[in-house]
Design a protein around this motif. Structure first.
Motif, PDB file in Angstrom:
ATOM      1  N   PHE A  63       0.812  -1.213   0.000  1.00 60.41           N
ATOM      2  CA  PHE A  63       0.000   0.000   0.000  1.00 60.41           C
ATOM      3  C   PHE A  63       0.852   1.273   0.000  1.00 60.41           C
ATOM      4  N   SER A  64       2.167   1.141   0.148  1.00 53.58           N
ATOM      5  CA  SER A  64       3.029   2.322   0.288  1.00 53.58           C
ATOM      6  C   SER A  64       2.951   3.247  -0.924  1.00 53.58           C
ATOM      7  N   THR A  65       2.845   2.691  -2.129  1.00 56.59           N
ATOM      8  CA  THR A  65       2.763   3.528  -3.331  1.00 56.59           C
ATOM      9  C   THR A  65       1.474   4.340  -3.334  1.00 56.59           C
ATOM     10  N   ALA A  66       0.364   3.686  -3.005  1.00 54.61           N
ATOM     11  CA  ALA A  66      -0.916   4.398  -2.932  1.00 54.61           C
ATOM     12  C   ALA A  66      -0.878   5.450  -1.834  1.00 54.61           C
ATOM     13  N   LYS A  67      -0.224   5.128  -0.729  1.00 53.22           N
ATOM     14  CA  LYS A  67      -0.129   6.080   0.378  1.00 53.22           C
ATOM     15  C   LYS A  67       0.623   7.337  -0.046  1.00 53.22           C
ATOM     16  N   ASN A  68       1.665   7.161  -0.852  1.00 56.55           N
ATOM     17  CA  ASN A  68       2.405   8.322  -1.352  1.00 56.55           C
ATOM     18  C   ASN A  68       1.535   9.196  -2.250  1.00 56.55           C
ATOM     19  N   ARG A  69       0.635   8.561  -3.010  1.00 59.05           N
ATOM     20  CA  ARG A  69      -0.264   9.343  -3.871  1.00 59.05           C
ATOM     21  C   ARG A  69      -1.249  10.168  -3.052  1.00 59.05           C
ATOM     22  N   LEU A  70      -1.534   9.703  -1.833  1.00 58.15           N
ATOM     23  CA  LEU A  70      -2.493  10.403  -0.968  1.00 58.15           C
ATOM     24  C   LEU A  70      -1.820  11.435  -0.065  1.00 58.15           C
ATOM     25  N   LYS A  71      -0.518  11.561  -0.208  1.00 59.65           N
ATOM     26  CA  LYS A  71       0.233  12.513   0.606  1.00 59.65           C
ATOM     27  C   LYS A  71      -0.271  13.931   0.347  1.00 59.65           C
ATOM     28  N   ASP A  72      -0.424  14.704   1.404  1.00 58.09           N
ATOM     29  CA  ASP A  72      -0.892  16.097   1.319  1.00 58.09           C
ATOM     30  C   ASP A  72      -2.323  16.207   0.789  1.00 58.09           C
ATOM     31  N   LYS A  73      -3.116  15.136   0.937  1.00 61.36           N
ATOM     32  CA  LYS A  73      -4.516  15.156   0.493  1.00 61.36           C
ATOM     33  C   LYS A  73      -5.485  15.230   1.668  1.00 61.36           C
ATOM     34  N   GLY A  74      -4.950  15.437   2.880  1.00 60.52           N
ATOM     35  CA  GLY A  74      -5.827  15.485   4.044  1.00 60.52           C
ATOM     36  C   GLY A  74      -6.160  14.117   4.589  1.00 60.52           C
ATOM     37  N   VAL A  75      -5.193  13.188   4.519  1.00 61.74           N
ATOM     38  CA  VAL A  75      -5.381  11.830   5.027  1.00 61.74           C
ATOM     39  C   VAL A  75      -4.322  11.562   6.091  1.00 61.74           C
ATOM     40  N   THR A  76      -4.743  11.012   7.219  1.00 61.94           N
ATOM     41  CA  THR A  76      -3.822  10.627   8.288  1.00 61.94           C
ATOM     42  C   THR A  76      -3.824   9.109   8.419  1.00 61.94           C
ATOM     43  N   PHE A  77      -2.633   8.537   8.500  1.00 61.41           N
ATOM     44  CA  PHE A  77      -2.492   7.088   8.644  1.00 61.41           C
ATOM     45  C   PHE A  77      -2.032   6.783  10.065  1.00 61.41           C
ATOM     46  N   VAL A  78      -2.844   6.001  10.774  1.00 60.50           N
ATOM     47  CA  VAL A  78      -2.589   5.668  12.173  1.00 60.50           C
ATOM     48  C   VAL A  78      -2.352   4.164  12.279  1.00 60.50           C
ATOM     49  N   TYR A  79      -1.295   3.780  12.976  1.00 66.17           N
ATOM     50  CA  TYR A  79      -0.928   2.369  13.102  1.00 66.17           C
ATOM     51  C   TYR A  79      -0.967   1.968  14.573  1.00 66.17           C
ATOM     52  N   LEU A  80      -1.734   0.915  14.869  1.00 66.52           N
ATOM     53  CA  LEU A  80      -1.861   0.411  16.234  1.00 66.52           C
ATOM     54  C   LEU A  80      -1.240  -0.974  16.337  1.00 66.52           C
ATOM     55  N   THR A  81      -0.466  -1.193  17.391  1.00 65.88           N
ATOM     56  CA  THR A  81       0.021  -2.535  17.702  1.00 65.88           C
ATOM     57  C   THR A  81       0.022  -2.686  19.214  1.00 65.88           C
ATOM     58  N   ASP A  82       0.451  -3.860  19.687  1.00 71.47           N
ATOM     59  CA  ASP A  82       0.439  -4.089  21.139  1.00 71.47           C
ATOM     60  C   ASP A  82       1.719  -4.772  21.582  1.00 71.47           C
ATOM     61  N   GLU A  83       1.712  -5.239  22.824  1.00 69.48           N
ATOM     62  CA  GLU A  83       2.929  -5.747  23.452  1.00 69.48           C
ATOM     63  C   GLU A  83       3.420  -7.070  22.880  1.00 69.48           C
ATOM     64  N   THR A  84       2.637  -7.714  22.015  1.00 72.72           N
ATOM     65  CA  THR A  84       3.153  -8.925  21.371  1.00 72.72           C
ATOM     66  C   THR A  84       4.209  -8.579  20.327  1.00 72.72           C
ATOM     67  N   SER A  85       4.274  -7.315  19.917  1.00 75.75           N
ATOM     68  CA  SER A  85       5.348  -6.847  19.037  1.00 75.75           C
ATOM     69  C   SER A  85       6.527  -6.425  19.907  1.00 75.75           C
ATOM     70  N   PRO A  86       7.669  -7.103  19.805  1.00 73.59           N
ATOM     71  CA  PRO A  86       8.829  -6.718  20.617  1.00 73.59           C
ATOM     72  C   PRO A  86       9.157  -5.236  20.426  1.00 73.59           C
ATOM     73  N   PHE A  87       9.334  -4.530  21.529  1.00 74.16           N
ATOM     74  CA  PHE A  87       9.425  -3.067  21.472  1.00 74.16           C
ATOM     75  C   PHE A  87      10.599  -2.594  20.617  1.00 74.16           C
ATOM     76  N   ARG A  88      11.761  -3.248  20.751  1.00 74.00           N
ATOM     77  CA  ARG A  88      12.935  -2.817  19.981  1.00 74.00           C
ATOM     78  C   ARG A  88      12.712  -3.004  18.487  1.00 74.00           C
ATOM     79  N   ILE A  89      12.084  -4.113  18.107  1.00 74.69           N
ATOM     80  CA  ILE A  89      11.802  -4.342  16.688  1.00 74.69           C
ATOM     81  C   ILE A  89      10.756  -3.343  16.201  1.00 74.69           C
ATOM     82  N   TRP A  90       9.743  -3.084  17.034  1.00 77.74           N
ATOM     83  CA  TRP A  90       8.707  -2.111  16.676  1.00 77.74           C
ATOM     84  C   TRP A  90       9.324  -0.736  16.429  1.00 77.74           C
TER      85      TRP A  90
END
Length: 501
Positions: free
Chosen positions: A410-437
């Motif tokens: 989706f990164s290419t599409a996300k670049n096309r939406l840059k400066d179009k009034g779109v915010t991308f929010v990413y949620l994860t939790d503690e099962t993701s090792p913090f250093r890797i996250w």
């Protein structure tokens, strides 16, 4: 480590369980060093289908992971009018073992590809619907057809094993139980199975071991402490400390054995090893490779059983590759100099510089403090911050291959939406090792939240999400417009966002 990690992984096994392996004169001989080589491999063949009243396949897809860059390639071939196909793909090793997905098949086929010859794969469905294969393969027909299903059954094997229960016992007891369960599954599905060839058994053994350790044994300190606090419902419980000798069982993997390159989890295994908190392996940064490896060997040699060999070259190469993939930043001049001085113009150097040339910059990453509200109000509080913009919320995890694939696609599409009034929010939790996250989000960019497992589970459950990736799309007024249970595709996701602009 949640149960849905296994579910997500099984999906990857079915469609993405791809591996690279060494080139050596006798595939049963584990002592010969593999030849890492930047080259191409070619696959051709034909599908003959005598079935009636069924939708016949019109395409096949080859997916291959690369052992140095860690990149994954999906190559789809449409069958021509003669129902023949032909594929050619760049590879980082002179012999590759991979899986071919046939449209409509429940499980992919195991095949081998070589830079020195074209691989032929003829596939036939008889009138009874049985699948038959022929070709110049190293594996038997039974191996080709049945390895993926056997691996899946081994992963999903029903037993009394529950990883979360192990978080409540001592680290030594936890380690013993993990090893015993791994050995038990291998014995049931591989060792005592008389239908697979010897080489297919060797492959499944090393592939499953690296999968099991990657999924179950890393980040164990954080997982144990989180589970203990949740079970006791208090924050003051004394934390467990894991020292590096917890990982002494890695000696049994024989990580200098070239057969480790068979595993689709090799790159994930190395990444988890490099970022394991209890090992305290330093980032490579601008350190000359020989000096960095001296520090790494001091930490690892007594738990993996050796201090020289191919595995250390793989660690160094992957350290740079992970940096580029996670931060989306190219190598600096000092790092390029270090690579040239250590690898002396060999194929590993060429692969790293090729990856460096393909690096793309991403939006600045913002690490947000989770709002101090109760879990029932948390999602609303997060969305309120971005009111006035369209907001796409991505539920993901560092261990979720499907999530990372979707983010990358989706990164290419996300670049096309840059400066179009779109915010991308990413949620994860503690099962993701913090250093890797912390590392991975540098290559994703935008807004990030690291939730407690309690917060994460509540939000997912409240929207009816069972597995990840999954998405929430909000309009400019903070009203939920659409939710996606799973990654639809880049075009559909982009269209849904543009419908709100």
């Amino acid at each position: 480590m949640k149960n849905n990690r296994l579910i997500v992984k099984v999906i990857e096994i079915l469609f993405l369980f791809i591996i690279t392996m060494p080139c050596y004169s006798n595939l049963q001989n584990n002592t010969i060093r593999p030849e890492i080589k930047l080259d191409t491999v070619k696959l051709s063949g034909k599908i003959t289908d005598y079935r009636t009243n069924v939708h016949k396949p019109t395409s096949i897809t080859l997916t291959i992971y690369q052992p140095i860059s860690g990149n994954k390639k999906n190559i789809k071939a449409i069958l021509n009018e003669n129902r023949s196909f032909e594929l050619q793909v760049e590879t980082e090793i002179s012999t590759s073992i991979t899986y071919v997905n046939i449209e409509g098949n429940d499980y992919p086929l195991l095949i081998d590809l070589h830079t020195q010859k074209e691989t032929i794969l003829d596939i036939e469905y008889n009138k009874e619907g049985e699948l038959l294969v022929n070709g110049n393969q190293l594996f038997t027909s039974f191996d080709i057809i049945n390895t993926a299903s056997n691996m899946t059954n081994m992963i999903l094997s029903e037993s009394d094993f529950h990883i979360k229960d192990l978080y409540l016992v001592s680290p030594d007891s936890c380690k013993t139980a993990l090893e015993q369960e791994m050995d038990s599954r291998l014995y049931k599905y591989v060792t005592t199975n008389k239908d697979f060839s010897t080489f297919a058994k060797e492959y499944q053994t090393i592939a499953f071991k690296l999968f099991w350790i990657t999924q179950m044994a890393f980040n164990i300190e954080q997982s144990m402490n989180t589970e203990r606090q949740q079970r006791n419902n208090i924050k003051s419980i004394e934390n467990i400390k894991i020292d590096k000798m917890f990982y002494s069982f890695l000696k049994e993997l024989d990580l200098n054995n070239p057969l480790i390159l068979l595993s689709p989890d090799l790159n994930k295994f190395i990444e988890n090893l490099l970022f394991e908190t209890s090992l305290k392996i330093p980032l490579i940064k601008d350190t000359p490779i020989d000096i960095w490896l001296s520090n790494v060997k001091y930490i690892l040699s007594d738990i993996i059983g050796f201090d020289e060999g191919l595995f250390y070259d793989l660690l160094a190469a992957n350290a740079y590759s992970i940096q580029m993939k996670n931060t989306k930043k190219p190598l600096n001049n000092k790092q390029r100099k270090n690579i040239r001085e250590y690898f002396h113009g060999n194929d590993i150097e060429m692969m790293l510089f090729k990856q460096d040339d393909e690096c793309l910059e991403v939006n600045q990453v913002v690490i947000n403090r989770t709002p101090t509200v109760n879990k029932e109000e948390l999602m609303s509080e997060i969305i309120t911050k971005y009111k006035g913009n369209v907001v796409l919320v991505d539920f993901w995890a560092t261990w979720c291959g499907s999530c990372l694939m979707a983010i990358d696609e989706f990164s290419t599409a996300k670049n096309r939406l840059k400066d179009k009034g779109v915010t991308f929010v990413y949620l994860t939790d503690e099962t993701s090792p913090f250093r890797i996250w912390e590392q991975k989000i540098q290559g994703i960019g935008d807004e990030h939240y690291y939730l407690t497992t309690t917060e994460w589970n509540y939000i997912k459950d409240s929207f009816g999400f069972i597995s990840i990736p999954c998405y929430l799309l909000y309009d400019q007024n903070g009203k939920l417009y659409k939710k996606f249970k799973g990654y639809p595709n880049a075009n559909e996701l982009e269209k849904s966002i543009r419908d709100l602009l």
